[in-house]
Design a protein around this motif. Sequence first.
Motif, PDB file in Angstrom:
ATOM      1  N   LYS A 105       0.828  -1.206   0.000  1.00 20.21           N
ATOM      2  CA  LYS A 105       0.000   0.000   0.000  1.00 20.21           C
ATOM      3  C   LYS A 105       0.862   1.255   0.000  1.00 20.21           C
ATOM      4  N   ASP A 106       2.014   1.188  -0.677  1.00 18.26           N
ATOM      5  CA  ASP A 106       2.973   2.279  -0.601  1.00 18.26           C
ATOM      6  C   ASP A 106       3.218   2.950  -1.943  1.00 18.26           C
ATOM      7  N   ALA A 107       2.694   2.380  -2.999  1.00 20.85           N
ATOM      8  CA  ALA A 107       3.043   2.828  -4.349  1.00 20.85           C
ATOM      9  C   ALA A 107       2.693   4.290  -4.608  1.00 20.85           C
ATOM     10  N   GLY A 108       1.600   4.759  -4.034  1.00 20.29           N
ATOM     11  CA  GLY A 108       1.174   6.115  -4.359  1.00 20.29           C
ATOM     12  C   GLY A 108       1.638   7.181  -3.387  1.00 20.29           C
ATOM     13  N   LEU A 109       2.531   6.828  -2.443  1.00 19.93           N
ATOM     14  CA  LEU A 109       2.923   7.804  -1.421  1.00 19.93           C
ATOM     15  C   LEU A 109       3.626   9.015  -2.018  1.00 19.93           C
ATOM     16  N   GLU A 110       4.634   8.766  -2.862  1.00 22.90           N
ATOM     17  CA  GLU A 110       5.367   9.899  -3.441  1.00 22.90           C
ATOM     18  C   GLU A 110       4.445  10.808  -4.260  1.00 22.90           C
ATOM     19  N   GLU A 111       3.498  10.198  -4.959  1.00 23.00           N
ATOM     20  CA  GLU A 111       2.556  10.982  -5.752  1.00 23.00           C
ATOM     21  C   GLU A 111       1.728  11.902  -4.853  1.00 23.00           C
ATOM     22  N   LYS A 112       1.312  11.361  -3.704  1.00 19.56           N
ATOM     23  CA  LYS A 112       0.543  12.170  -2.759  1.00 19.56           C
ATOM     24  C   LYS A 112       1.384  13.313  -2.192  1.00 19.56           C
ATOM     25  N   LEU A 113       2.638  13.010  -1.828  1.00 21.02           N
ATOM     26  CA  LEU A 113       3.506  14.031  -1.253  1.00 21.02           C
ATOM     27  C   LEU A 113       3.827  15.115  -2.278  1.00 21.02           C
ATOM     28  N   ASN A 114       4.069  14.714  -3.522  1.00 23.54           N
ATOM     29  CA  ASN A 114       4.381  15.691  -4.563  1.00 23.54           C
ATOM     30  C   ASN A 114       3.199  16.607  -4.853  1.00 23.54           C
ATOM     31  N   SER A 115       1.989  16.093  -4.684  1.00 22.57           N
ATOM     32  CA  SER A 115       0.796  16.894  -4.968  1.00 22.57           C
ATOM     33  C   SER A 115       0.640  18.062  -3.993  1.00 22.57           C
ATOM     34  N   LEU A 116       1.277  17.941  -2.829  1.00 22.21           N
ATOM     35  CA  LEU A 116       1.197  19.015  -1.833  1.00 22.21           C
ATOM     36  C   LEU A 116       1.904  20.284  -2.279  1.00 22.21           C
ATOM     37  N   GLY A 117       3.014  20.106  -2.993  1.00 18.01           N
ATOM     38  CA  GLY A 117       3.832  21.250  -3.369  1.00 18.01           C
ATOM     39  C   GLY A 117       4.821  21.659  -2.298  1.00 18.01           C
ATOM     40  N   TYR A 118       4.880  20.906  -1.192  1.00 22.27           N
ATOM     41  CA  TYR A 118       5.843  21.187  -0.133  1.00 22.27           C
ATOM     42  C   TYR A 118       7.184  20.529  -0.486  1.00 22.27           C
ATOM     43  N   ARG A 119       8.256  21.212  -0.184  1.00 23.03           N
ATOM     44  CA  ARG A 119       9.569  20.604  -0.372  1.00 23.03           C
ATOM     45  C   ARG A 119       9.770  19.522   0.694  1.00 23.03           C
ATOM     46  N   TYR A 120      10.323  18.377   0.286  1.00 25.99           N
ATOM     47  CA  TYR A 120      10.565  17.309   1.258  1.00 25.99           C
ATOM     48  C   TYR A 120      11.761  16.468   0.834  1.00 25.99           C
ATOM     49  N   LYS A 121      12.270  15.693   1.783  1.00 24.67           N
ATOM     50  CA  LYS A 121      13.410  14.808   1.527  1.00 24.67           C
ATOM     51  C   LYS A 121      13.249  13.570   2.394  1.00 24.67           C
ATOM     52  N   GLU A 122      13.431  12.397   1.806  1.00 26.66           N
ATOM     53  CA  GLU A 122      13.344  11.171   2.594  1.00 26.66           C
ATOM     54  C   GLU A 122      14.651  10.962   3.361  1.00 26.66           C
ATOM     55  N   GLU A 123      14.516  10.556   4.636  1.00 27.10           N
ATOM     56  CA  GLU A 123      15.675  10.366   5.508  1.00 27.10           C
ATOM     57  C   GLU A 123      15.690   8.974   6.135  1.00 27.10           C
ATOM     58  N   THR A 124      14.973   8.028   5.543  1.00 25.74           N
ATOM     59  CA  THR A 124      14.850   6.690   6.132  1.00 25.74           C
ATOM     60  C   THR A 124      16.201   6.019   6.342  1.00 25.74           C
ATOM     61  N   ASP A 125      17.160   6.291   5.467  1.00 23.96           N
ATOM     62  CA  ASP A 125      18.472   5.643   5.564  1.00 23.96           C
ATOM     63  C   ASP A 125      19.502   6.489   6.318  1.00 23.96           C
ATOM     64  N   ASN A 126      19.074   7.608   6.893  1.00 21.22           N
ATOM     65  CA  ASN A 126      20.012   8.458   7.615  1.00 21.22           C
ATOM     66  C   ASN A 126      20.504   7.745   8.879  1.00 21.22           C
ATOM     67  N   PRO A 127      21.818   7.652   9.102  1.00 22.05           N
ATOM     68  CA  PRO A 127      22.330   6.913  10.278  1.00 22.05           C
ATOM     69  C   PRO A 127      21.863   7.480  11.612  1.00 22.05           C
ATOM     70  N   ALA A 128      21.636   8.781  11.696  1.00 21.15           N
ATOM     71  CA  ALA A 128      21.162   9.370  12.951  1.00 21.15           C
ATOM     72  C   ALA A 128      19.777   8.849  13.301  1.00 21.15           C
ATOM     73  N   TYR A 129      18.928   8.686  12.294  1.00 21.53           N
ATOM     74  CA  TYR A 129      17.590   8.118  12.509  1.00 21.53           C
ATOM     75  C   TYR A 129      17.688   6.649  12.918  1.00 21.53           C
ATOM     76  N   THR A 130      18.556   5.925  12.234  1.00 20.92           N
ATOM     77  CA  THR A 130      18.720   4.505  12.518  1.00 20.92           C
ATOM     78  C   THR A 130      19.185   4.275  13.959  1.00 20.92           C
ATOM     79  N   LEU A 131      20.060   5.123  14.452  1.00 24.06           N
ATOM     80  CA  LEU A 131      20.607   4.948  15.791  1.00 24.06           C
ATOM     81  C   LEU A 131      19.659   5.376  16.898  1.00 24.06           C
ATOM     82  N   PHE A 132      18.979   6.506  16.700  1.00 25.98           N
ATOM     83  CA  PHE A 132      18.273   7.121  17.828  1.00 25.98           C
ATOM     84  C   PHE A 132      16.750   7.037  17.776  1.00 25.98           C
ATOM     85  N   LEU A 133      16.188   6.843  16.595  1.00 23.05           N
ATOM     86  CA  LEU A 133      14.728   6.849  16.518  1.00 23.05           C
ATOM     87  C   LEU A 133      14.150   5.561  15.947  1.00 23.05           C
TER      88      LEU A 133
END
Length: 502
Positions: free
Chosen positions: A474-502
């Motif tokens: 159920k993830d295929a349309g996520l980027e499409e939804k986020l892009n429709s907002l017009g807000y600038r965004y960046k995915e950080e799922t692979d950021n080591p700080a997130y992996t360690l602390f959150l």
Amino acid sequence: MQKLFKDILTSRVYEAAIETTLDKAEALSLSTGNTILLKREDQQPVFSFKLRGAYNKLAHLSQAEKQKGVITASAGNHAQGVAFAARRLGMKALIVMPATTPAIKIEAVERMGGSVRLHGNNYSEAAEYATKLTRETGMIHVHPFDDEMVIAGQGTIADELLRQNPGQLDAIFVPVGGGGLIAGIALYIKTLRPEVEIIGVEPLDSCAMHNSLKKGERVSLDTVGIFADGVAVRQVGEKTYNICRKYVDRIITVTTDELCSGMKAVYQATRSIVEPAGGLGMTGLIKYIKETHCKEKVLIAINSGANMNFERLRYVAERTVIGEHQEALFAVKIPEKPGSLKTFCMDLVGERNITEFNYRLASRNSAHIFVGISVRNSEERQAFGQQLTKAGYENQDITDNDLAKTHIRYMVGGKSDAVQNERLFRFWFPETPGALTRFLEATKGNHNISLFHYRAQGGDFGRVLIGLECPEGKDAGLEEKLNSLGYRYKEETDNPAYTLFL
């Protein structure tokens, strides 16, 4: 080019603008072995150089054009410059501002007699609408930088510089957005003093002129940084680019942390608080000295403006110590046993000052520490990391990790076993009512919010960290939804700080 040089000499800016002072930064000059001077455009009636170009443009309109009134698009200093100039000349002024513009800026324009029309979520959308209104109303459009009369008005700064400092002059450091300021200064200085270096300064995340000059043609940035909003331009002007290509010697790019440090340097020299764009000249100057190790030079930085939201000072102060290489941030894994935390502090941190300390139990065998350490320079920061490794501690230097500095340091809390298939995103939300509601409406459905962090920083945009659970299939349309907002965004799922602390 000869006509533009003449236009600078015959400019009418002093009917509204003032000749600003050229102040010496005494302590900084002494510590660097150079003569460092600041051109104080924050002294203008609208606290920015933009008044020069705006007034010069309006003053040179014909009587018939003045009766039509003027229109422009801007969310900042240009808007105030046009409104101020129009009121002085008895003209109507319509300012198109993005709907995301903070109320304080809208009120400033209205106090100066300008009529405000809100449209779009960014400058580009507002500019397109202003162009449409220009065709419909017949009003005269005033471009914020790509106009010869605007460029000529900004060029009067160079005329003042040469009169105020007629002797040795080695380099001038100029903030760059669309290029109007540096184009006017460069053309005038190079015509009379070709040996003087003209050096532009841009944020690393808004370096449209740097990239254009490097490529040999105008380029359009996909995204622009929002900290130095006064120079957040996707594409430089055609006229300004052609002038800069001929007369500008180089462009220096600086990080947000370096820029915060430069703003502090201006404060220490003048006790004035500049806006981020206004601090670019000093930031580039300091970086130039560090890189070239120059001595006995006469260097001038243009302080282009001081329209600073007071609420942003906290963010600037926090980032300054990193920009000055006086703080290092590390993620460290320590054994979870009695006395390990004490051993870490006594044997490794030692006499160093701890600026931040976040501890979270990771398991019964280990714990993660987010630690900030006072250091004197980059070499000491590297030495501390090597010391940790030598002592057997797993560690990561996260001093340059923007996610860690903006969000993680305020929310270290560990992982939740209940969260499944989480993806992490950083957003730049417009600081307007309903921004969060629009996000929730756009992402409703299959994506549960599992993490949310927002901290006010006094800018036009709020920095928001959001975790979304994304069930398999159920993830295929996520980027499409986020892009429709017009807000600038960046995915950080692979950021080591997130992996360690959150």
